[in-house]
Every structure is written in C-alpha cells, then in structure tokens.
Scaffold this motif. Structure first.
Motif, PDB file in Angstrom:
ATOM      1  N   ASN A   8       0.855  -1.177   0.000  1.00 37.96           N
ATOM      2  CA  ASN A   8       0.000   0.000   0.000  1.00 37.96           C
ATOM      3  C   ASN A   8       0.904   1.245   0.000  1.00 37.96           C
ATOM      4  O   ASN A   8       1.751   1.387   0.890  1.00 37.96           O
ATOM      5  N   PRO A   9       0.743   2.143  -0.973  1.00 41.04           N
ATOM      6  CA  PRO A   9       1.580   3.354  -1.001  1.00 41.04           C
ATOM      7  C   PRO A   9       1.472   4.192   0.281  1.00 41.04           C
ATOM      8  O   PRO A   9       2.444   4.818   0.693  1.00 41.04           O
ATOM      9  N   LYS A  10       0.306   4.173   0.933  1.00 33.57           N
ATOM     10  CA  LYS A  10       0.151   4.899   2.201  1.00 33.57           C
ATOM     11  C   LYS A  10       1.021   4.277   3.287  1.00 33.57           C
ATOM     12  O   LYS A  10       1.527   4.980   4.154  1.00 33.57           O
ATOM     13  N   ALA A  11       1.185   2.969   3.240  1.00 32.63           N
ATOM     14  CA  ALA A  11       2.056   2.288   4.201  1.00 32.63           C
ATOM     15  C   ALA A  11       3.507   2.694   3.967  1.00 32.63           C
ATOM     16  O   ALA A  11       4.255   2.936   4.919  1.00 32.63           O
ATOM     17  N   LEU A  12       3.904   2.771   2.706  1.00 36.14           N
ATOM     18  CA  LEU A  12       5.284   3.159   2.396  1.00 36.14           C
ATOM     19  C   LEU A  12       5.595   4.574   2.867  1.00 36.14           C
ATOM     20  O   LEU A  12       6.737   4.865   3.225  1.00 36.14           O
ATOM     21  N   ALA A  13       4.585   5.431   2.891  1.00 42.16           N
ATOM     22  CA  ALA A  13       4.795   6.796   3.392  1.00 42.16           C
ATOM     23  C   ALA A  13       5.202   6.785   4.866  1.00 42.16           C
ATOM     24  O   ALA A  13       5.870   7.717   5.336  1.00 42.16           O
ATOM     25  N   VAL A  14       4.852   5.736   5.587  1.00 44.13           N
ATOM     26  CA  VAL A  14       5.257   5.564   6.987  1.00 44.13           C
ATOM     27  C   VAL A  14       6.561   4.766   7.066  1.00 44.13           C
ATOM     28  O   VAL A  14       7.475   5.112   7.824  1.00 44.13           O
ATOM     29  N   ILE A  15       6.663   3.718   6.280  1.00 42.63           N
ATOM     30  CA  ILE A  15       7.800   2.797   6.346  1.00 42.63           C
ATOM     31  C   ILE A  15       9.097   3.440   5.869  1.00 42.63           C
ATOM     32  O   ILE A  15      10.152   3.261   6.493  1.00 42.63           O
ATOM     33  N   ILE A  16       9.056   4.180   4.786  1.00 38.48           N
ATOM     34  CA  ILE A  16      10.293   4.749   4.228  1.00 38.48           C
ATOM     35  C   ILE A  16      11.011   5.640   5.236  1.00 38.48           C
ATOM     36  O   ILE A  16      12.201   5.449   5.495  1.00 38.48           O
ATOM     37  N   PRO A  17      10.330   6.616   5.872  1.00 37.45           N
ATOM     38  CA  PRO A  17      11.060   7.418   6.871  1.00 37.45           C
ATOM     39  C   PRO A  17      11.478   6.594   8.095  1.00 37.45           C
ATOM     40  O   PRO A  17      12.545   6.843   8.664  1.00 37.45           O
ATOM     41  N   LEU A  18      10.676   5.610   8.492  1.00 38.48           N
ATOM     42  CA  LEU A  18      11.050   4.753   9.620  1.00 38.48           C
ATOM     43  C   LEU A  18      12.319   3.973   9.286  1.00 38.48           C
ATOM     44  O   LEU A  18      13.251   3.930  10.092  1.00 38.48           O
TER      45      LEU A  18
END
Length: 176
Positions: A121-131
């Motif tokens: 989910n692209p919305k998930a990647l918006a959280v995962i990438i900075p983490l």
C-alpha cells in the motif's frame, strides 16, 4: 553478477496490483524456486539466482534489524509480514509486502521457507520509508557490532509507544 557490484539507482519499479512474487528457500536462505515474476522484477535469470542467498536482492537502504526480526520469526516456526525494498540487477528497486512462512515436512519439521510478495500500500510506504531511514541511520551511528541490537531497540520502543505488536503494526499499515 555479484550483488556487491550493483550500483543502486533512484529508478523504482512498481508491482502491478494482481501479481505476486513467489520464492522458496532452504534453511540457509538459498533460493530453491521462484516464479517468473521474481525473475522479471529482480532482473536475474534462474541460473543466476537458484542456489544463491536470497539477500542477492537486498537493497542497501534496508535496515538490518528488519531481517533480524524476519529470521527470528521464521526460525521459531512463525510466519511474518514485512515491508522490503529489493534491489534489481540493473540497480533499480521495488518495494514489496512480504509474507514469509516456514515450510514443513510430513512430521512438522521446518525444511525451508516460502515467501509471497505483493504490491505494498503506497500509504504504508509513506510511513515505512522514513522509519527505515531512521533505523538505518541508527545502525550506522551505532557501528557494526551494536547496529542490529540498537535499531531493534528503537523498533521495539516505537511499537511499545503505539501499543501494538510488530505484526499488527505491519498489517495495520497495509490496511490504510
């Protein structure tokens, strides 16, 4: 082609909604099977990846603690979901939501691992990438000896703050 000679680029490849990357590995993480989609996305031929460690496609942007969690789960007989950034033979990359499950023989003994990856989910990647960037920076700052334990502690602290397990955190992100 050896993985260490691949120069990562900023070119991203996106999985299609209806496809899955499937592979099997032995207990040491050596690839024993893959579907054609794995070959397509990785850019490696079957002759180049069969019998090789699955980390052949590990992107240098991936924090080591994520793989530590993954191995802890599957070696204890549990399945795991994880977001993974993979490196292609040409230096491009692709993100997946990976589900890795132990494969068992007729007596229930773990004999290998089965992994199915899908479009995250692209919305998930918006959280995962900075983490993942934070975790990777933590690992780099800690040095090789303490890298994994330091970033694992950071991950566990985040999960504790959120009051969720690792699995719940990952699956909730996919549902955003």
């Amino acid at each position: 082609m050896a993985r260490q000679h691949i120069q990562p680029t900023q070119q991203e490849r996106l999985m299609r909604d209806d496809e899955f990357i499937v592979s099997k590995a032995d207990l040491k993480g050596r690839i024993t099977y893959s579907n054609q989609v794995f070959a397509e996305f990785s850019g490696f031929t079957e002759a180049e990846f069969l019998g090789k460690q699955h980390n052949l496609v590990r992107h240098p942007d991936m924090p080591r603690c994520v793989f530590k969690l993954l191995w802890q789960h599957i070696e204890s007989g549990q399945e795991i979901f994880a977001y993974v950034k993979n490196l292609c033979k040409d230096g491009s990359f692709y993100w997946v939501l990976a589900n890795v499950t132990p494969s068992r023989d007729a007596q229930g003994k773990v004999v290998g691992y089965y992994s199915v990856r899908r479009k995250p989910n692209p919305k998930a990647l918006a959280v995962i990438i900075p983490l993942y960037k934070q975790l990777l920076q933590t690992e780099q700052n800690a040095g090789a000896k303490e890298a994994i334990e330091t970033s694992l502690t950071q991950m566990h602290n985040l999960l504790q703050e959120k009051g969720v397990s690792y699995e719940r955190f990952i699956l909730d992100l996919q549902g955003l």
